[in-house]
Design a protein around this motif. Structure first.
Motif, PDB file in Angstrom:
ATOM      1  N   ALA A  68     -18.379  -8.620 -82.931  1.00 52.78           N
ATOM      2  CA  ALA A  68     -18.778  -9.484 -81.722  1.00 52.78           C
ATOM      3  C   ALA A  68     -19.363 -10.898 -82.205  1.00 52.78           C
ATOM      4  N   LYS A  69     -20.282 -10.673 -83.393  1.00 54.58           N
ATOM      5  CA  LYS A  69     -20.672 -11.807 -83.826  1.00 54.58           C
ATOM      6  C   LYS A  69     -19.733 -12.963 -84.311  1.00 54.58           C
ATOM      7  N   ARG A  70     -18.571 -12.165 -85.014  1.00 55.96           N
ATOM      8  CA  ARG A  70     -17.394 -13.349 -85.872  1.00 55.96           C
ATOM      9  C   ARG A  70     -16.747 -13.716 -84.473  1.00 55.96           C
ATOM     10  N   TYR A  71     -16.536 -13.116 -83.449  1.00 62.43           N
ATOM     11  CA  TYR A  71     -15.607 -13.224 -82.140  1.00 62.43           C
ATOM     12  C   TYR A  71     -16.174 -14.498 -81.639  1.00 62.43           C
ATOM     13  N   LYS A  72     -17.631 -14.480 -81.329  1.00 54.90           N
ATOM     14  CA  LYS A  72     -18.469 -15.414 -80.771  1.00 54.90           C
ATOM     15  C   LYS A  72     -18.282 -16.797 -81.516  1.00 54.90           C
ATOM     16  N   GLN A  73     -18.173 -16.830 -82.825  1.00 60.28           N
ATOM     17  CA  GLN A  73     -18.228 -17.853 -83.619  1.00 60.28           C
ATOM     18  C   GLN A  73     -16.736 -18.429 -83.524  1.00 60.28           C
ATOM     19  N   GLY A  74     -15.616 -17.582 -83.491  1.00 64.14           N
ATOM     20  CA  GLY A  74     -14.495 -18.046 -83.472  1.00 64.14           C
ATOM     21  C   GLY A  74     -13.852 -18.402 -82.218  1.00 64.14           C
ATOM     22  N   THR A  75     -14.082 -17.946 -81.191  1.00 66.00           N
ATOM     23  CA  THR A  75     -13.726 -17.935 -79.807  1.00 66.00           C
ATOM     24  C   THR A  75     -14.686 -18.864 -78.940  1.00 66.00           C
ATOM     25  N   GLY A  76     -15.957 -18.643 -78.890  1.00 65.81           N
ATOM     26  CA  GLY A  76     -17.099 -18.968 -78.006  1.00 65.81           C
ATOM     27  C   GLY A  76     -17.219 -18.122 -77.107  1.00 65.81           C
ATOM     28  N   LYS A  77     -16.301 -16.768 -77.088  1.00 69.29           N
ATOM     29  CA  LYS A  77     -16.541 -15.794 -76.042  1.00 69.29           C
ATOM     30  C   LYS A  77     -17.457 -14.982 -76.533  1.00 69.29           C
ATOM     31  N   THR A  78     -17.916 -13.915 -75.585  1.00 62.75           N
ATOM     32  CA  THR A  78     -18.926 -12.885 -75.841  1.00 62.75           C
ATOM     33  C   THR A  78     -18.289 -11.521 -75.829  1.00 62.75           C
ATOM     34  N   LYS A 261      -3.079 -10.684 -74.530  1.00 62.28           N
ATOM     35  CA  LYS A 261      -3.073 -11.500 -75.616  1.00 62.28           C
ATOM     36  C   LYS A 261      -4.495 -11.886 -76.191  1.00 62.28           C
ATOM     37  N   VAL A 262      -5.436 -11.797 -75.365  1.00 61.79           N
ATOM     38  CA  VAL A 262      -6.723 -11.792 -75.456  1.00 61.79           C
ATOM     39  C   VAL A 262      -7.195 -10.730 -76.532  1.00 61.79           C
ATOM     40  N   LEU A 263      -6.910  -9.547 -76.119  1.00 62.00           N
ATOM     41  CA  LEU A 263      -7.110  -8.303 -76.832  1.00 62.00           C
ATOM     42  C   LEU A 263      -6.359  -8.079 -77.990  1.00 62.00           C
ATOM     43  N   LYS A 264      -5.159  -8.439 -78.200  1.00 60.55           N
ATOM     44  CA  LYS A 264      -4.400  -8.877 -79.374  1.00 60.55           C
ATOM     45  C   LYS A 264      -5.246  -9.362 -80.238  1.00 60.55           C
ATOM     46  N   ASP A 265      -5.576 -10.661 -79.851  1.00 59.54           N
ATOM     47  CA  ASP A 265      -6.184 -11.574 -80.740  1.00 59.54           C
ATOM     48  C   ASP A 265      -7.574 -10.984 -81.218  1.00 59.54           C
ATOM     49  N   LEU A 266      -8.151 -10.302 -80.313  1.00 62.93           N
ATOM     50  CA  LEU A 266      -9.500  -9.622 -80.676  1.00 62.93           C
ATOM     51  C   LEU A 266      -9.467  -8.562 -81.861  1.00 62.93           C
ATOM     52  N   ILE A 267      -8.320  -7.834 -81.802  1.00 65.02           N
ATOM     53  CA  ILE A 267      -8.013  -6.783 -82.684  1.00 65.02           C
ATOM     54  C   ILE A 267      -7.366  -7.208 -84.022  1.00 65.02           C
ATOM     55  N   ASP A 268      -6.387  -8.140 -83.887  1.00 65.44           N
ATOM     56  CA  ASP A 268      -5.485  -8.447 -85.151  1.00 65.44           C
ATOM     57  C   ASP A 268      -6.671  -9.268 -86.014  1.00 65.44           C
ATOM     58  N   ASN A 269      -7.378 -10.268 -85.251  1.00 66.46           N
ATOM     59  CA  ASN A 269      -8.169 -11.430 -86.079  1.00 66.46           C
ATOM     60  C   ASN A 269      -9.788 -11.025 -86.210  1.00 66.46           C
ATOM     61  N   TYR A 270     -10.198 -10.062 -85.340  1.00 65.78           N
ATOM     62  CA  TYR A 270     -11.550  -9.903 -85.698  1.00 65.78           C
ATOM     63  C   TYR A 270     -12.121  -8.372 -86.153  1.00 65.78           C
ATOM     64  N   TYR A 271     -11.205  -7.597 -85.391  1.00 69.76           N
ATOM     65  CA  TYR A 271     -11.788  -6.074 -85.578  1.00 69.76           C
ATOM     66  C   TYR A 271     -10.667  -5.564 -86.899  1.00 69.76           C
ATOM     67  N   HIS A 272      -9.580  -5.555 -87.031  1.00 65.83           N
ATOM     68  CA  HIS A 272      -8.631  -5.118 -88.201  1.00 65.83           C
ATOM     69  C   HIS A 272      -8.849  -6.028 -89.086  1.00 65.83           C
TER      70      HIS A 272
END
Length: 292
Positions: A68-78, A261-272
């Motif tokens: 969540a911290k990295r996702y916020k920094q990368g996308t501005g979303k929470t 695509k939002v979830l794909k980005d979350l998974i590929d670029n932040y979780y995995h």
């Protein structure tokens, strides 16, 4: 004079047609733009959301806190983490629209839930496998377990069946069927030492250790109770067994959001990511194994 009037009429007609053509072109462009916006929104309902709500079970979610911290920094979303205490609640919240995704269950549990509820929740990514363990506050070795001992297992169909197979692999009982089969205590074919099987909510198994002799406790519940599965379990499921792949944990969402695509980005670029693996390994002390 007549010639001048004719020329003026021709110019007026040309200007009128040009204006009409421009308006038609603008209308066509506006229509095309609106259509694209509608199609974009309809194919990805999450694209305009600034907050993605994630359902979990338990309070220890350091991997998602970091994501969540990295996702916020990368996308501005929470990413808003919503914690539940019962295993059915995150799926029910997903179906009601209270959350957007959840990450708490393994493949078998999700399959069973969909079958029972008639829902079509889909898993969109693997996370980790967390071996089920046998714990006790009374003994340190299964060899010390007395005849007639009380054994607590989760009462939900998938984890209850999983526990019965675990007890069989530990040599305590015999059951009919193979891993993944929806067996119950009725499928116990041999219990020569007369163990009493006590079925409890999965969230209560770790808390029952003062009242029973041993308990089959899911990894997440064990960690919440302060245990380190690889160190504190007196018997642990073999996660390398191919038959255990049905117990790989997943990220799940509704059919509507399956191709987001939002979830794909979350998974590929932040979780995995390796950063997530590192946290899972550190927090679980090797008890939960990332599988991507």
């Amino acid at each position: 004079m007549n010639n001048l009037k004719s020329i003026s009429l021709v110019f007026a007609l040309i200007l009128g047609l040009s204006s009409c053509g421009a308006n038609n072109e603008k209308s066509a462009n506006d229509s095309s733009e609106n259509k694209n916006q509608i199609e974009h929104a309809s194919t990805d309902p999450l694209v305009d959301k600034d907050v993605i709500k994630l359902g979990v079970v338990g309070e220890n979610n350091e991997d998602w806190d970091d994501v969540a911290k990295r996702y916020k920094q990368g996308t501005g979303k929470t990413i808003e983490i919503v914690a539940f205490s019962d295993y059915r609640e995150p799926n029910e919240a997903l179906l009601s629209g209270d959350i957007d995704i959840n990450a708490f269950q393994h493949k078998k549990f999700l399959s069973q839930f969909n079958e029972e509820s008639g829902s079509d929740i889909v898993d969109i990514a693997d996370t980790s496998i967390a071996p089920l363990g046998i714990y006790s506050s009374k003994i340190d070795d299964l060899a010390d377990l007395e005849d007639g001992a009380r054994i607590a297992i989760p009462d939900d169909p998938t984890n209850g069946a999983r526990s019965l197979f675990l007890l069989q692999s530990a040599g305590l009982i015999e059951v009919e069927g193979k891993d993944g089969d929806p067996i119950t205590v009725d499928e116990i074919t041999a219990n020569p030492r007369n163990f009493e099987i006590v079925e409890l909510s999965a969230s209560q198994t770790a808390r029952s250790l003062d009242d029973v002799d041993i308990a089959c406790v899911n990894s997440g519940m064990a960690v919440d109770a302060g245990f380190v599965p690889t160190e504190d379990a007196i018997y642990l499921e073999d996660h390398n067994d191919p038959n255990k792949q049905i117990y790989v944990n997943v990220i799940a969402t509704t059919k509507e959001n399956e191709n987001s695509k939002v979830l794909k980005d979350l998974i590929d670029n932040y979780y995995h990511q390796d950063a997530t693996k590192k946290i899972i390994n550190e927090v679980s002390k090797g008890s939960s194994i990332p599988v991507w």
